[in-house]
Every structure is written in C-alpha cells, then in structure tokens.
Scaffold this active site. Structure first.
Site: not given
Ligand SMILES: NC(=O)c1ccc[n+]([C@@H]2O[C@H](COP(=O)([O-])OP(=O)(O)OC[C@H]3O[C@@H](n4cnc5c(N)ncnc54)[C@H](O)[C@@H]3O)[C@@H](O)[C@H]2O)c1
Length: 438
Positions: A207, A263, A266
């Site tokens: 990743k 992404c 970070k």
């Molecule tokens: N956004 C992208 O395009 C993308 C693509 C690939 C990977 N990622 C990775 O995926 C992960 C999530 O990214 P995202 O953009 O969806 O994040 P985001 O910030 O949109 O969503 C994260 C969610 O997790 C929830 N959360 C936090 N603590 C929690 C808990 N204890 N219990 C339940 N829910 C909880 C938050 O309230 C939030 O709704 C990250 O590690 C990111 O690097 C993101």
C-alpha cells in the site's frame, strides 16, 4: 457472509456498499452519531458519485444496517473490517490511536473466531500489533479465542470509489493462516480481480509503496514542467509522448500545482518515517516531499511574474477540492494557494461544485460564488485549482465577458489553450509557456 465495517468514512462506506452489493450482510459502525443517523436514513454524509442510491437500495433490502454499537454489530459476524482514519502526526508518522481503540473494543467483545481485517492504511507490523492488543484484552477477560488479523489495503480513488471497488485492479490479501486466506477468498469470490496472496507485512508495504510511487510520478512530471517552462517545451506534449510507452503509461503524468488529498502526503511521509526508524534515509521520498511542498510557491511566483504585485488584485479560484468529483479538501493545494494569495494581499473569491462550504469554514474572509459565473465577476485573474468537468466545460466566452481582466492560470493544464487564447485570454499553464526561452 455477515460482515462488520468499522469507520464509515470514504473507505468504510465504499467497502460496506460494494460488499453489500455482492450479497453479503453488512453492519456499518461509527462513533459519529450524526453520520450513523444520516446513513440509516439513506443520506450519504460525504460526496461520492453513485454511492447514495446503492446504500438506499441495500437499506431497503435489509442487507445493510448502521449502528454506533460495535458490540451489537459483532454478534454473529464472520469478518470485521477496520476502516478508521490514520491521520498524520506532527512528526510524520500515522496516528494509530483510532485503530488501537477499535482493536481494544474488538477484544472486549469477541467470543468466537473472527477474521479482523486492517483496511486502514497502517505501517508495516500493524497487523501483529492489532493482534497483540486483541490478545491482551482477551487475556484480561480470561478467554482464549482463536482469531486472525489480515491486511487488505484499500486502493480506491475518491470520486471513482464505487467503480474501483466493483472492479479493482487487484485485491491484496496479507494473511497469516490458511483459514483466514480461505475466508477472504470466499468473501471476494464474486469480485473479478487479480488476487495477490501474501504476508500481512508485505501487504502493508504494498500500500505505501504504491501510493508513494504514484506521488513520485506526479512529482517527476511537475519537476519536468518547471524545466519545460525554462526551455520553451510543452510538458503536455512531453507527457503524451512518454505515456505512449507501455513501460511508463499515461497515468499520473499530468503536471499541476502539486498532489494533495488525505492519502499521498501522509503515506509518503509515513513511508519515509518507516525508513528513518530503521536508520535508512529515503532520499527519493525526501525529494518528492520537498518538490511537492514548493510547487504552489513556484506556481505563485509565475502568477506574480505575469500580474505583478498581487496586493489588492481580485483573483478567483475555480475547483477547490483536492481533486475532481470529491468534497474532500484534506491537504488540497487550493488551501495552500488561498493562504499564500491572502498573505500577498489579494482579494479571493472561490467556487467549487461541492466543496465551497468546507473552504468557507476554513477561510471565512474569502468570498464564495454561488456558481462559477458569479465567482468570476470582476476578477482580474482566474486560477484553475481542480479540473472538475463542469469547470472545464464552462462557457469561457461568457467568463471572459464577466471578468475585469484576462489572465487565466490553468493549474491543472486542463483547459483548451488555443480556444482560450482565441477568446482573448492570457493563458498560462504549468510547464507549457513557450514564450519563456532563456
Ligand atoms: N480516502 C481515501 O481515498 C483512502 C483510500 C485508501 C486508503 N485510505 C485509508 O483508509 C483509512 C480511512 O480513510 P477515510 O478517508 O475513509 O477516513 P475518514 O476520516 O473519512 O473516516 C474515518 C471514520 O472512522 C470513524 N471512527 C474513528 N474512530 C472510530 C471508532 N473507534 N469506532 C468507529 N468509527 C470510528 C470516524 O468517525 C470516521 O467516520 C485511512 O487509513 C486512509 O489512509 C483512504
């Protein structure tokens, strides 16, 4: 299969939706009560094309539910996806506190074998770390329950999340047991994609290496663009010619004002820190971070070269999200640009098809146009920060007639230069300014 997805952000919602679509029974969990209420009412809390109707359909069919109670969601679940955020800490490493909280909570409620899947982007070794946290909780409860932790990183692109999940290029599965591998292959059996079976540590690295490579490609062409500008070469032509080579490919070779989003910045930083922690300086990553940091400064210098001092100038920014088709503004280059333009004394108006309000919350002193046409009224210059299709497709003759000046700075090389020049604009693109021979 009965699946729980923890975290209903961009990744969690897409995972829940696409797995629901292929017939699984999904529970989505979040600590954000408002989000859960919206989702249960079929309202998508983010902007992601095509996802809302699918959620509404799955809710109607009873295949998808949302809750704030992980305990409730875990009843009878076979797989739990961890899809919570891993934001960047001030030292450059990802913050794993949400992943740790979730792992502890899983350990507090687990009573039978479950496959726990890290979907969040997490450093090498996190699957083992999550395993140790869960084990610790089970020990505190005096229980010995078998479970596996799998790394299944997410590669979706915001704006195309659903189509990426329906037909991904590949599914990477880092499993440490045959049982977990069988469960994961059964889960994805109806998704037609290459499946790469490997270890959790390898999967975690895949990743970071993938995102850092894409950021490197963008940064390479951005540096090329700066040189093209000095040598009277058009970087768009260069990228086109390069991209025809199958070994290089045309993707991520569009010069612009730098990469942003939740992404790339970070993940590049996290990978550089992983190197540092084992005494290895990641020199390529260090360079791309530096070049990307400076790309907006370089762009601003070019704006000043064309317009002179910016104090009191009226400049309109079109497209403010970090890329088209999303409302995500995390690390968007527009944020840096607005900050720098304001520091130069310019009057800023902005417009974005979906992210305007988010920008207004950060910069209450800038004006926001109701639409692109009202945003450009009396502007001396227009800057394209993000290449939304509806911005590219604007009626540029009307735009010109509404403006008070004629500069257009195309920060994404997305517009038709010849057409704009014919309309009387002074067009400036990134790395395609052929009059600049030194
Ligand atoms: N956004 C992208 O395009 C993308 C693509 C690939 C990977 N990622 C990775 O995926 C992960 C999530 O990214 P995202 O953009 O969806 O994040 P985001 O910030 O949109 O969503 C994260 C969610 O997790 C929830 N959360 C936090 N603590 C929690 C808990 N204890 N219990 C339940 N829910 C909880 C938050 O309230 C939030 O709704 C990250 O590690 C990111 O690097 C993101």
């Amino acid at each position: 299969m009965k699946i729980t997805v923890i975290g209903t952000g961009y990744v969690g919602i897409t995972t829940a939706t696409s797995l629901g679509e292929i017939g699984h029974q999904i529970m989505g969990v979040d600590i954000d009560e408002l989000k859960i209420e919206q989702l249960n009412n079929g309202v998508l809390p983010i902007y992601e094309p095509g996802v809302e109707p699918v959620i509404q359909n799955l809710l109607k069919q009873g295949k998808l539910h949302f809750t704030t109670s992980l305990k409730e969601a875990m009843e009878g679940t076979e797989i739990i996806f961890i899809a919570v955020g891993t934001p960047q800490l001030s030292d450059g490493r990802p913050d794993l506190k949400y992943v740790e909280e979730v792992a502890r909570e899983i350990g507090r409620h687990m009573t039978e074998y479950i496959v726990i899947v890290d979907k969040s982007t997490v450093p090498v070794g996190t699957a083992e770390y999550v395993q140790s946290i869960i084990k610790e909780q089970l020990k505190l409860r005096g229980l010995s329950v078998a479970f596996d932790v799998v790394s299944n990183p997410e590669f979706l692109q915001e704006g195309k999340a659903l189509q990426n999940s329906r037909k991904p290029d590949r599914i990477v599965l880092g499993c440490s047991s045959q049982v977990a591998e069988d469960v994961m292959l059964k889960l994805y059996e109806n998704i037609d994609a290459l499946k790469h079976l490997t270890s959790p540590r390898n999967a975690e690295m895949i990743k970071y290496a993938s995102n850092s490579f894409l950021a490197t490609k963008i940064t390479f062409i951005n540096e090329m663009a700066r040189l093209c500008d000095l040598l009277a070469v058009d970087v768009v032509e260069v990228a086109k010619g390069m991209g025809m080579d199958k070994r290089i490919g045309p993707y991520f070779l569009q010069a612009g004002i730098g990469y942003g989003g939740s992404c790339f910045p970070k993940d590049v930083s996290a990978l550089a820190m992983m190197g540092r922690e084992v005494n290895m300086e990641m020199t390529i990553l260090k360079s791309i971070q530096e070049i990307n940091q400076k790309q907006t400064d370089w762009f601003l210098e070019r704006v000043k070269e064309c317009m002179g001092a910016l104090d009191g100038k009226r400049i309109t920014l079109l497209g403010l999200s970090f890329k088209p088709d999303t409302d995500d503004i995390r690390e968007a280059p527009s944020l840096k640009l607005i900050q720098k333009l304001l520091a130069e004394g310019a009057f800023i108006t902005g417009f974005d098809p979906v992210a305007s309000n988010k920008i207004k919350n950060i910069f209450p002193n800038i004006k926001i146009g109701e639409d692109a046409y009202s945003a450009v009224k009396d502007a001396e210059a227009v800057v394209i920060c993000t290449e939304w299709k509806e911005i590219i497709d604007l009626d540029w003759r009307t735009i010109k007639s509404l403006m008070h000046g004629d500069f257009i700075f195309d920060g994404r090389n997305a517009l038709d230069r010849e057409m704009l020049q014919l309309e009387g604009f002074q067009y400036w693109g990134v790395g395609r300014n052929l009059n600049k021979i030194v």
